[in-house]
Design a protein around this motif. Structure first.
Motif, PDB file in Angstrom:
ATOM      1  N   GLN A  62      13.948   5.047   0.822  1.00 54.32           N
ATOM      2  CA  GLN A  62      13.556   5.009   2.229  1.00 54.32           C
ATOM      3  C   GLN A  62      13.396   6.430   2.743  1.00 54.32           C
ATOM      4  O   GLN A  62      14.250   7.279   2.521  1.00 54.32           O
ATOM      5  CB  GLN A  62      14.623   4.274   3.025  1.00 54.32           C
ATOM      6  N   ASP A  63      12.300   6.690   3.418  1.00 53.41           N
ATOM      7  CA  ASP A  63      12.084   7.981   4.051  1.00 53.41           C
ATOM      8  C   ASP A  63      13.015   8.063   5.252  1.00 53.41           C
ATOM      9  O   ASP A  63      12.955   7.216   6.138  1.00 53.41           O
ATOM     10  CB  ASP A  63      10.626   8.092   4.500  1.00 53.41           C
TER      11      ASP A  63
ATOM     12  N   ASN B 149      10.658   1.657   6.469  1.00 50.49           N
ATOM     13  CA  ASN B 149       9.782   1.595   5.300  1.00 50.49           C
ATOM     14  C   ASN B 149      10.534   1.995   4.043  1.00 50.49           C
ATOM     15  O   ASN B 149      11.606   2.579   4.104  1.00 50.49           O
ATOM     16  CB  ASN B 149       8.533   2.449   5.483  1.00 50.49           C
ATOM     17  N   ARG B 150       9.971   1.643   2.912  1.00 49.35           N
ATOM     18  CA  ARG B 150      10.529   2.018   1.620  1.00 49.35           C
ATOM     19  C   ARG B 150       9.358   2.127   0.663  1.00 49.35           C
ATOM     20  O   ARG B 150       8.500   1.265   0.628  1.00 49.35           O
ATOM     21  CB  ARG B 150      11.519   0.963   1.150  1.00 49.35           C
TER      22      ARG B 150
ATOM     23  N   LYS C 159       6.838  -1.463   6.446  1.00 48.52           N
ATOM     24  CA  LYS C 159       6.546  -2.121   5.183  1.00 48.52           C
ATOM     25  C   LYS C 159       7.486  -1.588   4.109  1.00 48.52           C
ATOM     26  O   LYS C 159       7.948  -0.456   4.194  1.00 48.52           O
ATOM     27  CB  LYS C 159       5.094  -1.861   4.800  1.00 48.52           C
ATOM     28  N   PHE C 160       7.720  -2.400   3.088  1.00 45.65           N
ATOM     29  CA  PHE C 160       8.621  -2.024   2.020  1.00 45.65           C
ATOM     30  C   PHE C 160       7.975  -2.291   0.670  1.00 45.65           C
ATOM     31  O   PHE C 160       7.296  -3.295   0.489  1.00 45.65           O
ATOM     32  CB  PHE C 160       9.902  -2.874   2.076  1.00 45.65           C
TER      33      PHE C 160
ATOM     34  N   ILE D  57       7.837  -5.593  -5.520  1.00 47.45           N
ATOM     35  CA  ILE D  57       7.912  -6.519  -4.401  1.00 47.45           C
ATOM     36  C   ILE D  57       7.395  -5.788  -3.168  1.00 47.45           C
ATOM     37  O   ILE D  57       7.785  -4.655  -2.891  1.00 47.45           O
ATOM     38  CB  ILE D  57       9.356  -7.002  -4.159  1.00 47.45           C
ATOM     39  N   SER D  58       6.511  -6.429  -2.454  1.00 51.21           N
ATOM     40  CA  SER D  58       5.968  -5.886  -1.203  1.00 51.21           C
ATOM     41  C   SER D  58       6.480  -6.764  -0.076  1.00 51.21           C
ATOM     42  O   SER D  58       6.439  -7.990  -0.167  1.00 51.21           O
ATOM     43  CB  SER D  58       4.441  -5.921  -1.248  1.00 51.21           C
ATOM     44  N   ALA D  59       6.967  -6.141   0.969  1.00 51.31           N
ATOM     45  CA  ALA D  59       7.470  -6.885   2.127  1.00 51.31           C
ATOM     46  C   ALA D  59       6.982  -6.219   3.396  1.00 51.31           C
ATOM     47  O   ALA D  59       6.838  -5.002   3.461  1.00 51.31           O
ATOM     48  CB  ALA D  59       8.991  -6.935   2.115  1.00 51.31           C
TER      49      ALA D  59
END
Length: 170
Positions: free
Chosen positions: A52-53, A59-60, A83-84, A100-102
């Motif tokens: 994670q920034d 976001n990740r 978004k992750f 995995i996109s979330a």
């Protein structure tokens, strides 16, 4: 670790986080990288991880760490979007990454299994972005299918899907 035994990579479990540390074998250099979803790319000994920034709490992204040079390269770039990308899994030949996109927009979180090229280009969705909670993609040794877990209801199940698309099988 790497094949030449000059670098040791380790994690520590600290309050549900997995910080990644790198230590040179001669003990003169120790660096910290990210904190989540660690995997090893067998094709080039790189480490893939999501982090994670700290500037953006929502976001990740996925990063690649080269153990010998300690060079870190960002693979995905969510920017300021909520978004992750997490649970990166490199293909056996190293050309693609299952991840995995979330997204939190629109609520509820919409998660799916996606493929991206090793450089972050060409995102392809393999599953729909329905209400299931997807996790832990893993490649078949042949590189033509992925296994992953999904929780479409009350219980988590294991599925397999062709990387060319199609319907997943339980």
């Amino acid at each position: 670790f790497n094949d030449t035994a000059t670098t040791e990579i380790y994690t520590l479990s600290l309050h549900d986080a997995l910080p990644i540390f790198v230590l040179r074998s001669h003990g003169t250099e120790r660096r910290y990288f990210g904190h989540d979803s660690l995997s090893w790319n067998h094709s080039d000994s790189a480490i893939l991880f999501s982090s994670q920034d700290p500037a953006w709490a929502f976001n990740r992204d996925v990063f690649r760490l080269a153990p010998d040079s300690l060079e870190v390269r960002q693979i995905t770039n969510t920017g300021k979007d909520p978004k992750f990308f997490y649970d990166p899994s490199p293909s056996p030949n190293g050309t693609q990454i299952a991840v995995i996109s979330a997204s939190d927009v629109p609520p509820p979180k919409r998660r799916q299994v996606v493929l991206i090229d090793a450089d972050g280009a060409n995102l392809t969705s393999l599953t729909d972005a329905g209400g299931a909670v997807y996790a832990t993609p893993a490649w078949f040794p042949s590189g033509d299918k992925l296994a992953y877990s999904a929780k479409p209801g009350a219980y988590r199940k294991i599925y397999a899907i062709s990387v060319d698309g199609g319907k997943p099988i339980q």
